[in-house]
Design an enzyme around this catalytic site. Sequence first.
Site, PDB file in Angstrom:
ATOM      1  N   ASP A 163       1.239  -1.073   0.036  1.00 20.98           N
ATOM      2  CA  ASP A 163      -0.185   0.142  -0.299  1.00 20.98           C
ATOM      3  C   ASP A 163       0.711   1.342   0.223  1.00 20.98           C
ATOM      4  O   ASP A 163       2.095   1.238   0.416  1.00 20.98           O
ATOM      5  CB  ASP A 163      -1.331  -0.425   1.142  1.00 20.98           C
ATOM      6  CG  ASP A 163      -2.142   1.140   0.883  1.00 20.98           C
ATOM      7  OD1 ASP A 163      -2.684   0.984   0.075  1.00 20.98           O
ATOM      8  OD2 ASP A 163      -2.386   2.072   2.597  1.00 20.98           O
TER       9      ASP A 163
ATOM     10  N   GLU B 199      14.525 -15.329  -0.310  1.00 19.48           N
ATOM     11  CA  GLU B 199      15.187 -16.313   1.250  1.00 19.48           C
ATOM     12  C   GLU B 199      13.688 -17.984   1.063  1.00 19.48           C
ATOM     13  O   GLU B 199      14.730 -18.487   1.617  1.00 19.48           O
ATOM     14  CB  GLU B 199      14.439 -16.240   2.415  1.00 19.48           C
ATOM     15  CG  GLU B 199      15.481 -14.873   2.769  1.00 19.48           C
ATOM     16  CD  GLU B 199      15.705 -14.544   4.453  1.00 19.48           C
ATOM     17  OE1 GLU B 199      14.261 -14.872   4.834  1.00 19.48           O
ATOM     18  OE2 GLU B 199      16.223 -13.382   4.922  1.00 19.48           O
TER      19      GLU B 199
END
Length: 550
Positions: free
Chosen positions: A203, A253
Site C-alpha cells: 500500500d 529467502e
Amino acid sequence: MSVLPLTDANWWRQAVVYQIYPRSFADANGDGLGDIPGITSRADYLRDLGIDAVWLSPFYPSALADGGYDVADYRNVDPRLGTLEDFDAMLDALHQRGIRVIVDIVPNHTSNLHEWFQAALKAAPGSPERDRYIFRDSEKIPTDWVSNFGGTAWTQVPDGQWYLHNFAPEQPDLNWANPDVREDFLKTIRFWSDRGVDGFRIDVAHMLTKDLSMDPLPTWEELGALPQDGTHPIWDRDDVQDVYAEWRKVFNEYDPPKMAVAEAWVQSDRVPRYANPASLGQSFNFDLLEADFEADQFRRIVTHNLDLSKVSDSSSTWVLSNHDVVRHPTRYGLPDAQRRPDGKPLIKHGQEWLFGGEGAPELDRERGSRRARAATMFILGLPGSTYLFQGEELGLHEVSELTPEDRQDPTFFRTHGLEPGRDGCRVPLPWKASGTSLGFGADDEAQPHFPQPDWFAKFSVETEEGDLDSSLTMYRNALHLRQKLETAEELEWVETGRDDVLAFRRPNGWTIVTNFGTEPFAYNTNSMVLSSEPVEPGEVPGETTVWLAE
C-alpha cells in the site's frame, strides 16, 4: 484453466489476480460482515472463475477508520473476520485449487490503536517510543499540509506535540528512519511468508521514507511544486528503495521467491525503480484506469507501459477497477468530459453525485456495461498480468444510493460530503437473487454492513450463472481461454485503417480487435473464439472486442 505449478517463480508475470475486499465478499457467520471463512466457502467459485491468484485487502485487527487500512496488529486476523487458523484453512483451500494468495501490507502508517502508538502517547517527547512515528514540536499547526482524505495532515496530542498523518488522524505515519520500524516489517513479511502466502501488495509504496529536516517546512503549495526526482520530502524518495532492497532479500529467502507489487502513484519514468527485480518486482499501472474509452489513449498507454516493463525487466499490470475507484462500467457510462483525471465521476456539489443529482448528465448504464466488457477483454488479451476487482465479473455498477448515514469512508466525512468517497464500490456482493443480503450472509438474515440496492439482484451470481450472455459467463470464458495467450510477453499492432479501432496480434497468432467507435467495423471474424457482444459474420460491432484464433 490449466494451473501453473505452485513452484513456478515467474507465475505472476502473466497472472490474473482477483482482488477480494474481505468485509464485502462473503459472510460465513451471518453477522453482516464478510470474513475469512466466507472466502473459503467460495473457493470453488474462484476456481471456476479461472483466476491465478487472489489479493486480500487488509483482514488484520482494525477499528475500521479506513476500511481496514488502519492496522492495529500486522500479524493477526481481526476477530470479527476469523482466526489465524481460519486463515490457514483458507490458504490451504485456495492452494489446493491452484490459486495463489497475495496479502496487503500497509507500511506507511499504523492504526492509532497499534501498541506502538499507544506507547508513544504515554511516553515523553523525544522518547524512543515517539521516534517510531513523526512527531514535531510547534506552538501552532506545523504546516498547512492536507491529508489524502481531506483536512489537515497534523493532529496535536495533549502535551502539545503534533503527529503527521497523510491519511486519517487514526493512521499516524511511521518513521522509516527508525530501525525498529524496519525490523518489525521484516518480521511481518517472514510471518506471512512462513504461513505460505505467495506475495504481497504494498500500500502507498511511494510514501514510506520522509525527510522533514527543512526549517521551516514548505507550504502545501510549495510542497507540490518541489521536483519529483527522488529528493521530495515525503513522496517517491530515492531512499525508499533501500527499504525494498531489504525486503527483496527476505522475499528471495523462499523457494520460489515471494512476489510483490507496488501501489506507487509516481511519474511513469520512475515506475521501473519499484518494478525491477532488486526492488518489489512489479508495480501497478493505473493509466488505463484513468483513461477514457478511446482508441488512441489505449494504444499510447499500452505501448508506453510495455516499454517501461522492458526497462524494469518486469511485466506490466492492467487495472480497470479496484477498491479505491468508481467501478468502470459506471465510469464508461458517463460522458468522457464529465470524469476527473483519477477516473472518479465529478460531483455537482454537496452530497450529489454527478450521475445522480438534479440536472446531472444521465448515466447510460447499458453503454457503460458494453464498454466495460470490451475494455476487459482488451486488457485480458494483453501481455502482462491483469488485476480484477471482486464483482466486476458480474458487471456491477457503482452504488450511488448510499445515504450519509450508510457511509463509512473517512474521505466523505473529512470533506463534509464534497467527496462521496469509495464506499460505492465496496457494497457486499450479491450471490443470490433474493434474501435479506442476497446470499452474502450464510443465513441470509443479517443486514450487510452496507445496504445493497434492489437492482443488485439481477447482477447476482445465481442470476448470471446460467445465462450464456451474462457478464459472468464472458469472464469465465475469457479467463479459461487466456491460458492460450500466455506466450511471449509481446504484441504486434495491426493496422485497421480506422482511428477508432485497435487490433494487435500475440506471438501465438491470436488477434484481439476492439472497436472503440459506434459504427461496425468490417473484419474477417470466421476464426472468432470469443466476443464481448453478439457479432454478425464479417464485422465487429461498435464498443466490442473480439478474440480471433489463427
